[in-house]
Scaffold this motif. Structure first.
Motif, PDB file in Angstrom:
ATOM      1  N   ILE A  35       0.994  -1.130   0.064  1.00 56.66           N
ATOM      2  CA  ILE A  35       0.002  -0.059  -0.065  1.00 56.66           C
ATOM      3  C   ILE A  35       0.821   1.430   0.171  1.00 56.66           C
ATOM      4  O   ILE A  35       0.481   2.440  -0.583  1.00 56.66           O
ATOM      5  N   GLY A  36       1.847   1.148   0.785  1.00 54.76           N
ATOM      6  CA  GLY A  36       2.837   2.272   0.903  1.00 54.76           C
ATOM      7  C   GLY A  36       3.552   2.628  -0.728  1.00 54.76           C
ATOM      8  O   GLY A  36       3.592   3.758  -1.084  1.00 54.76           O
ATOM      9  N   ARG A  37       3.762   1.554  -1.503  1.00 52.37           N
ATOM     10  CA  ARG A  37       4.356   1.543  -2.717  1.00 52.37           C
ATOM     11  C   ARG A  37       3.242   2.136  -3.636  1.00 52.37           C
ATOM     12  O   ARG A  37       3.736   3.107  -4.462  1.00 52.37           O
ATOM     13  N   TRP A  38       2.086   1.572  -3.507  1.00 53.52           N
ATOM     14  CA  TRP A  38       1.009   2.045  -4.349  1.00 53.52           C
ATOM     15  C   TRP A  38       0.871   3.714  -4.125  1.00 53.52           C
ATOM     16  O   TRP A  38       0.489   4.455  -5.207  1.00 53.52           O
ATOM     17  N   ALA A  39       0.706   4.183  -2.919  1.00 53.38           N
ATOM     18  CA  ALA A  39       0.638   5.585  -2.594  1.00 53.38           C
ATOM     19  C   ALA A  39       1.676   6.449  -3.443  1.00 53.38           C
ATOM     20  O   ALA A  39       1.122   7.684  -3.719  1.00 53.38           O
ATOM     21  N   LYS A  40       2.652   5.888  -3.616  1.00 53.98           N
ATOM     22  CA  LYS A  40       3.534   6.980  -4.262  1.00 53.98           C
ATOM     23  C   LYS A  40       3.263   7.005  -5.606  1.00 53.98           C
ATOM     24  O   LYS A  40       4.133   8.125  -6.317  1.00 53.98           O
ATOM     25  N   LEU A  41       2.369   6.463  -5.998  1.00 51.24           N
ATOM     26  CA  LEU A  41       1.853   6.790  -7.444  1.00 51.24           C
ATOM     27  C   LEU A  41       1.128   7.879  -7.577  1.00 51.24           C
ATOM     28  O   LEU A  41       0.806   8.313  -8.907  1.00 51.24           O
ATOM     29  N   ILE A  42       0.320   8.208  -6.370  1.00 50.55           N
ATOM     30  CA  ILE A  42      -0.738   9.333  -6.649  1.00 50.55           C
ATOM     31  C   ILE A  42      -0.134  10.603  -5.827  1.00 50.55           C
ATOM     32  O   ILE A  42       0.245  10.689  -4.883  1.00 50.55           O
ATOM     33  N   SER A  43      -0.747  11.661  -6.538  1.00 49.58           N
ATOM     34  CA  SER A  43      -0.400  12.839  -6.189  1.00 49.58           C
ATOM     35  C   SER A  43      -1.449  13.766  -5.757  1.00 49.58           C
ATOM     36  O   SER A  43      -1.431  14.864  -5.342  1.00 49.58           O
ATOM     37  N   GLY A  44      -2.779  13.302  -5.981  1.00 49.62           N
ATOM     38  CA  GLY A  44      -4.056  13.824  -5.621  1.00 49.62           C
ATOM     39  C   GLY A  44      -4.743  13.318  -4.666  1.00 49.62           C
ATOM     40  O   GLY A  44      -4.437  12.738  -3.547  1.00 49.62           O
ATOM     41  N   ARG A  45      -5.941  13.435  -4.670  1.00 52.81           N
ATOM     42  CA  ARG A  45      -6.996  12.974  -3.605  1.00 52.81           C
ATOM     43  C   ARG A  45      -7.277  11.540  -3.633  1.00 52.81           C
ATOM     44  O   ARG A  45      -7.527  10.865  -4.641  1.00 52.81           O
TER      45      ARG A  45
END
Length: 199
Positions: A35-45
């Protein structure tokens, strides 16, 4: 109605569930990494859809993610607001998310779809697709097994899903599958995670 059944079942055991599974250090290390790795792909909401006690939303918030959480269970939401006051939480169904079309950049649905009956899952996936912007990121976690086979979950009836069937449903709902992970640990049900993006 499925929402009412699930809501009632979790409401009655919200405190017990939170004690057993409501802290991030109680989660599998591989899930925290995923989940931490996935979150790095996202810059918005980002929306934690079916956030339960709120620990994953807080995990994302601590990594700088603009995240909020929704859940059917008012007891979960009340507890999450007390424990994680810097994150916004709201009681809501996944069938009708109170956001504008294309207003989310990411949705985490971590084991929040496991109680959805097979006939109803396409509706929820379509709603997640509606809420996500083009190229929005979706990450779901679920129990892998024979397609739509029900089992006696500790709280209320849940379902196994095959990788093939979830992939097919995601494609039909407007997603492209990016990657798939599976895991089988001793004494635990088979785990799967699929990340996908909206077209």
């Amino acid at each position: 109605m499925t929402d009412f059944r699930v809501q009632q079942a979790y409401s009655e055991r919200a405190g017990e569930y939170t004690s057993a599974l409501g802290a991030i250090d109680q989660m599998h290390a591989l899930d925290r990494h995923r989940i931490g790795r996935w979150a790095k792909l996202i810059s918005g909401r980002v929306l934690d859809a079916g956030c339960g006690p709120g620990h994953w939303a807080d995990f994302l918030h601590r990594r700088g993610v603009n995240v909020s959480g929704i859940d059917l269970v008012a007891e979960f939401i009340d507890g999450a607001r007390r424990r994680f006051p810097e994150v916004t939480f709201q009681v809501s169904s996944l069938r009708r998310i109170d956001v504008a079309d294309g207003s989310l950049d990411g949705v985490l649905a971590w084991y929040s779809l496991i109680h959805v009956p097979p006939a109803e899952l396409p509706v929820i996936l379509s709603e997640l697709s509606r809420a996500l912007a083009p190229q929005g990121q979706l990450l779901i976690g679920f129990f892998e097994g024979d397609h739509a086979e029900s089992f006696d979950h500790g709280i209320t009836t849940a379902y196994y899903w095959s990788i093939e069937q979830i992939t097919s449903l995601l494609l039909a709902a407007g997603f492209d599958v990016i990657d798939i992970e599976t895991r089988q640990g001793s004494g635990s049900r088979p785990h799967a995670a699929i990340s996908a993006t909206t077209r």
